[in-house]
Motif scaffolding. Structure first.
Motif, short mmCIF file in Angstrom:
data_model
loop_
_atom_site.label_atom_id
_atom_site.label_comp_id
_atom_site.label_asym_id
_atom_site.label_seq_id
_atom_site.Cartn_x
_atom_site.Cartn_y
_atom_site.Cartn_z
N ALA A 194 35.98 34.22 23.42
CA ALA A 194 36.38 32.83 23.64
C ALA A 194 37.88 32.61 23.43
CB ALA A 194 35.58 31.91 22.72
N GLN A 195 38.54 33.53 22.75
CA GLN A 195 39.98 33.40 22.50
C GLN A 195 40.83 33.95 23.65
OE1 GLN A 195 41.27 34.66 18.52
NE2 GLN A 195 39.10 34.93 17.96
N ILE A 196 40.20 34.54 24.64
CA ILE A 196 40.92 35.20 25.73
C ILE A 196 40.97 34.29 26.96
CG2 ILE A 196 40.96 37.23 27.24
CD1 ILE A 196 39.31 38.66 25.00
N THR A 233 41.20 32.98 32.89
CA THR A 233 41.73 32.43 34.14
C THR A 233 42.99 33.17 34.58
OG1 THR A 233 43.09 30.76 33.03
CG2 THR A 233 40.81 30.16 33.55
N ASP A 234 43.54 33.95 33.67
CA ASP A 234 44.71 34.78 33.99
C ASP A 234 44.29 35.85 35.01
OD1 ASP A 234 46.77 36.65 34.04
OD2 ASP A 234 47.15 36.55 31.89
N PRO A 235 44.91 35.89 36.19
CA PRO A 235 44.49 36.84 37.22
C PRO A 235 44.78 38.30 36.89
CG PRO A 235 46.48 35.69 37.90
CD PRO A 235 45.99 35.01 36.66
N THR A 236 45.54 38.54 35.81
CA THR A 236 45.84 39.93 35.43
C THR A 236 44.86 40.45 34.38
OG1 THR A 236 47.36 39.38 33.61
CG2 THR A 236 48.28 39.46 35.84
N VAL A 237 43.89 39.62 33.99
CA VAL A 237 42.95 39.95 32.93
C VAL A 237 41.56 40.19 33.51
CG1 VAL A 237 41.72 38.99 30.93
CG2 VAL A 237 44.20 38.80 31.09
N ALA A 238 40.86 41.20 33.00
CA ALA A 238 39.50 41.51 33.44
C ALA A 238 38.55 41.54 32.25
CB ALA A 238 39.47 42.84 34.19
N LEU A 239 37.28 41.22 32.53
CA LEU A 239 36.24 41.18 31.51
C LEU A 239 35.15 42.20 31.86
CD1 LEU A 239 34.58 39.93 29.16
CD2 LEU A 239 33.82 38.16 30.78
N VAL A 240 34.85 43.08 30.90
CA VAL A 240 33.77 44.06 31.05
C VAL A 240 32.84 43.87 29.86
CG1 VAL A 240 33.17 46.51 31.12
CG2 VAL A 240 35.21 45.70 32.32
N ALA A 255 25.81 41.25 30.79
CA ALA A 255 25.64 40.13 31.72
C ALA A 255 25.59 38.80 30.98
CB ALA A 255 24.37 40.34 32.54
N GLU A 256 24.95 38.77 29.82
CA GLU A 256 24.81 37.52 29.08
C GLU A 256 26.16 37.01 28.57
OE1 GLU A 256 22.12 38.42 25.93
OE2 GLU A 256 23.58 39.59 24.78
N VAL A 257 27.09 37.90 28.32
CA VAL A 257 28.44 37.50 27.89
C VAL A 257 29.23 37.00 29.08
CG1 VAL A 257 30.61 38.31 26.89
CG2 VAL A 257 28.42 39.11 25.96
N ILE A 258 29.18 37.73 30.18
CA ILE A 258 29.92 37.34 31.38
C ILE A 258 29.50 35.96 31.86
CG2 ILE A 258 30.21 37.88 33.85
CD1 ILE A 258 30.29 40.82 33.09
N ALA A 259 28.21 35.63 31.71
CA ALA A 259 27.70 34.34 32.17
C ALA A 259 28.36 33.16 31.47
CB ALA A 259 26.19 34.28 31.96
N LYS A 260 28.98 33.39 30.32
CA LYS A 260 29.61 32.31 29.55
C LYS A 260 31.02 31.97 30.04
CE LYS A 260 27.15 33.64 25.31
NZ LYS A 260 27.31 34.12 23.92
N TYR A 261 31.59 32.82 30.89
CA TYR A 261 32.99 32.65 31.26
C TYR A 261 33.16 32.60 32.77
CZ TYR A 261 33.48 33.93 26.39
OH TYR A 261 33.36 33.96 25.03
N ASN A 292 37.52 38.17 37.69
CA ASN A 292 37.63 39.61 37.44
C ASN A 292 36.67 40.04 36.33
OD1 ASN A 292 39.89 39.74 39.27
ND2 ASN A 292 41.16 38.91 37.63
N SER A 293 35.46 40.35 36.73
CA SER A 293 34.48 40.78 35.73
C SER A 293 33.62 41.91 36.30
CB SER A 293 33.59 39.62 35.29
OG SER A 293 32.77 39.18 36.37
N PHE A 294 33.06 42.71 35.37
CA PHE A 294 32.14 43.80 35.74
C PHE A 294 31.05 43.82 34.69
CE2 PHE A 294 30.31 47.88 36.36
CZ PHE A 294 30.63 48.30 37.65
N SER A 295 29.81 43.67 35.13
CA SER A 295 28.69 43.62 34.20
C SER A 295 28.29 45.01 33.73
CB SER A 295 27.49 42.93 34.86
OG SER A 295 26.35 43.01 34.02
N LEU A 296 28.10 45.14 32.43
CA LEU A 296 27.60 46.38 31.85
C LEU A 296 26.07 46.40 31.81
CD1 LEU A 296 30.10 46.87 28.89
CD2 LEU A 296 30.03 48.15 31.04
N GLY A 297 25.44 45.36 32.34
CA GLY A 297 23.98 45.32 32.36
C GLY A 297 23.42 44.52 31.21
#
Length: 332
Positions: free
Chosen positions: A247-249, A252-259, A262-268, A272-277
């Motif tokens: 939540a501190q990251i 919306t920054d286009p240079t940042v990615a989230l890995v 799936a339950e974590v990615i759904a919150k943001y 730029n994201s990739f689900s680890l399942g």
């Protein structure tokens, strides 16, 4: 050099390239390996060149079966036999003393030991059986980059540098094999993998733990993954140990990615994201694919990746992730 893709009906063609001293990438249940005739020093030297791998980093010797290993191992102690019976073919690599003058020093790093692996992939066992000799088997990627879990990953890194790739589809596990050193007493795990210390301990009847010793700058490591930086994409990888810290990251920054799971990615909301399942097990399977996914996107400068403490494969996952991040953790 043209790099060819071989299917399951073209193993004989791949064997001919190995016989000619050329390099062939091959599938395993863990990651793709880069093969050369392990008895041919000139061919093995090409592996280091193709990968850009440090020359003091020993190579795993991949065998078709226990009988082939016995031609090179000085002896097969009881603990080794117990583990072979329990886990071969499979994601376990066994470090043993080797018979003098049976393997080139370019394979062993000049040590009197070698790490032997008998993979569960049938195509690769056929490849080795038809060659009639073991092949070396480091991961089939450019040195320091994430290990390949598909033939396309190999092609991306090594196109034009190797003769061909045996395409066995996507690997099942996604992290390299567990390496256990049986040349010391008690046995010690040099690299974590799917097979855990508890499982090894149960088979050999003694407590087995991970290696905690650091390899010195001038010291030759006993096995791969012990000395040099590994698994790193171009972008900086940062390990996020606590889910709340995401939540501190600013995603919306286009240079940042989230890995993350799936339950974590759904919150943001992030492009730029990739689900680890859904679990640490699927995370281990998908980690290298995730890092490679963003390695092809030059706009990505930082990749925030979820860390795990619980789960049998968590130590293996964190071993690879920490190496990828060079130890960099969020808010630490």
């Amino acid at each position: 050099m043209e790099t060819k893709i071989f299917n399951s009906n073209e193993i004989e063609q791949a064997v001919k390239h190995l016989e000619a001293g050329e390099l062939i990438a091959f599938p395993t249940e863990t990651v793709y390996g880069l093969g050369a005739d392990a008895t041919n020093a000139v061919a093995v030297a090409k592996v280091y060149e193709a990968k850009g791998r440090p020359s003091d980093n020993p190579l795993i010797v991949t065998v078709a079966d226990e009988a082939m290993m016995a031609q090179y191992a000085l002896e097969i102690p009881l603990k080794a036999q117990q583990l072979i019976d329990a886990y071969w073919p499979g994601p376990l690599t066994i470090l043993l003393n080797v018979k003098p003058n049976t393997l080139p020093t370019v394979v062993t790093g000049g040590l009197k030991t070698a790490a032997f692996r008998n993979p569960a992939d049938e195509l690769t066992r056929q490849l080795i059986e038809k060659l009639g000799r073991p092949i070396v088997g480091p991961s089939a990627n450019t040195s320091t980059k994430p290990s390949p879990t598909t033939a396309n990953h190999v092609y991306h890194d090594l196109r034009g540098k190797i003769a061909g790739i045996v395409d066995g589809g996507t690997t099942e596990i996604g992290l390299e094999s567990t390496i256990v050193d049986l040349t010391v007493d008690p046995a010690v795990i040099l690299r974590p993998g799917q097979i855990t210390p508890a499982e090894i301990s149960a088979v050999i009847g003694e407590t087995t733990d991970y290696n905690h010793n650091q390899v010195g700058a001038k010291e030759v490591p006993k096995a791969p993954g012990m000395k040099y930086r590994h698994y790193a994409p171009k972008a900086q990888v940062v390990v996020v140990d606590r889910v709340a810290d995401f939540a501190q990251i600013d995603f919306t920054d286009p240079t940042v990615a989230l890995v993350a799971l799936a339950e974590v990615i759904a919150k943001y909301s992030t492009p730029n994201s990739f689900s680890l399942g859904e679990s640490v097990a699927t995370a281990a399977h998908n980690l290298f694919a995730a890092l490679r996914f963003f390695d092809d996107q030059p706009n990505i400068k930082t990749i925030y990746v979820q860390g795990f403490k619980a789960g049998e494969i968590a130590p293996a996952y964190m071993n690879r992730l920490n190496k990828s991040a060079a130890g960099k953790h969020f808010n630490v």
